[in-house]
Scaffold this motif. Structure first.
Motif, PDB file in Angstrom:
ATOM      1  N   THR A   1      -4.951  -7.987  12.530  1.00 43.23           N
ATOM      2  CA  THR A   1      -4.111  -6.941  12.571  1.00 43.23           C
ATOM      3  C   THR A   1      -3.309  -6.741  11.508  1.00 43.23           C
TER       4      THR A   1
ATOM      5  N   ARG B   1       0.777  -1.169   0.022  1.00 45.29           N
ATOM      6  CA  ARG B   1      -0.088   0.015  -0.017  1.00 45.29           C
ATOM      7  C   ARG B   1       1.084   1.280   0.072  1.00 45.29           C
TER       8      ARG B   1
ATOM      9  N   ARG C   1      -1.783  -2.206  13.767  1.00 48.83           N
ATOM     10  CA  ARG C   1      -3.234  -1.588  13.936  1.00 48.83           C
ATOM     11  C   ARG C   1      -4.173  -2.675  13.480  1.00 48.83           C
ATOM     12  N   ASP C   2      -5.267  -2.327  13.904  1.00 51.00           N
ATOM     13  CA  ASP C   2      -6.420  -3.318  13.590  1.00 51.00           C
ATOM     14  C   ASP C   2      -6.782  -3.077  11.988  1.00 51.00           C
ATOM     15  N   ALA C   3      -6.976  -4.109  11.401  1.00 56.47           N
ATOM     16  CA  ALA C   3      -7.301  -4.050  10.054  1.00 56.47           C
ATOM     17  C   ALA C   3      -8.623  -3.329   9.844  1.00 56.47           C
ATOM     18  N   ASP C   4      -8.906  -2.422   8.946  1.00 51.43           N
ATOM     19  CA  ASP C   4     -10.132  -1.657   8.583  1.00 51.43           C
ATOM     20  C   ASP C   4     -11.068  -2.466   7.672  1.00 51.43           C
ATOM     21  N   ALA C   5     -12.198  -1.983   7.587  1.00 52.23           N
ATOM     22  CA  ALA C   5     -13.174  -2.692   6.620  1.00 52.23           C
ATOM     23  C   ALA C   5     -12.818  -3.099   5.272  1.00 52.23           C
ATOM     24  N   GLY C   6     -12.064  -2.097   4.719  1.00 45.91           N
ATOM     25  CA  GLY C   6     -11.700  -2.221   3.165  1.00 45.91           C
ATOM     26  C   GLY C   6     -10.405  -3.456   3.134  1.00 45.91           C
ATOM     27  N   GLU C   7      -9.766  -3.436   4.218  1.00 47.14           N
ATOM     28  CA  GLU C   7      -8.456  -4.424   4.253  1.00 47.14           C
ATOM     29  C   GLU C   7      -9.273  -5.835   4.285  1.00 47.14           C
ATOM     30  N   GLN C   8     -10.268  -5.730   5.420  1.00 41.15           N
ATOM     31  CA  GLN C   8     -10.775  -7.220   5.721  1.00 41.15           C
ATOM     32  C   GLN C   8     -11.475  -7.713   4.512  1.00 41.15           C
ATOM     33  N   HIS C   9     -12.233  -6.842   3.703  1.00 38.93           N
ATOM     34  CA  HIS C   9     -12.862  -7.267   2.499  1.00 38.93           C
ATOM     35  C   HIS C   9     -11.751  -7.762   1.503  1.00 38.93           C
TER      36      HIS C   9
END
Length: 161
Positions: free
Chosen positions: A135, A43, A92-100
């Motif tokens: 994460t 990224r 950091r915690d994975a955000d919604a876009g990363e989880q998708h």
């Protein structure tokens, strides 16, 4: 501090690939700690390795910002492998876009594992994670090495010595 390096477009695509990801950091007393990642993502100017909750605990305490780290990414069907060394940027915690994005990455990796005779249930278990504990270990690349087995293994392809 060494200069930032960027992967070629082909290497950037490879990293998001279906690839296995292994992360190494210096643990207490300088003893290396190695843990597996679920997937890797390039990224902008950083590499992110997705860690499930259990694998995340392997790197406690979290390294200080700027600490040297290394990730090794390998495509199982070809054994094409790269090591990327760099400096720790954070966890950091994975955000919604990363989880998708990760849902698709896991599906691609399940297919890749089946090509080398790993049964689907075993592949899914290996790649399993709890979304609430997912994460992203982030680092800035400073050196890239081709680690693919053969005469070129260990060849530096970018970055600091």
């Amino acid at each position: 501090m060494a200069a930032q390096v960027y992967p070629s477009p082909d290497l950037a695509r490879f990293l998001e690939g279906p690839v296995t990801a292994v992360l190494a950091v210096a643990g207490p007393g300088g003893i290396p700690v190695i843990t597996r990642g679920i997937a890797c993502q390039w990224r902008g100017d950083e590499v992110g390795i997705f860690l499930n909750g259990l694998d995340r605990t392997m790197i406690d305490p979290v390294p200080p910002l700027g600490a040297w780290v290394a990730g090794v990414m390998c495509r199982p069907t070809s054994l094409q492998t790269y090591q990327i060394k760099g400096r720790f940027l954070g966890l950091r915690d994975a955000d919604a876009g990363e989880q998708h994005w990760l849902l698709g990455a896991v599906e691609r990796m399940v297919v890749e594992f089946q090509k080398v005779d790993y049964p689907e249930p075993q592949s899914r278990a290996y790649l399993g994670y709890d979304p609430a504990l997912l994460t992203v270990f982030r680092y800035r690349p400073e050196a890239i090495f081709d680690q693919t087995p053969g005469p070129q293994a260990g060849r530096q392809i970018a970055g600091a010595a």
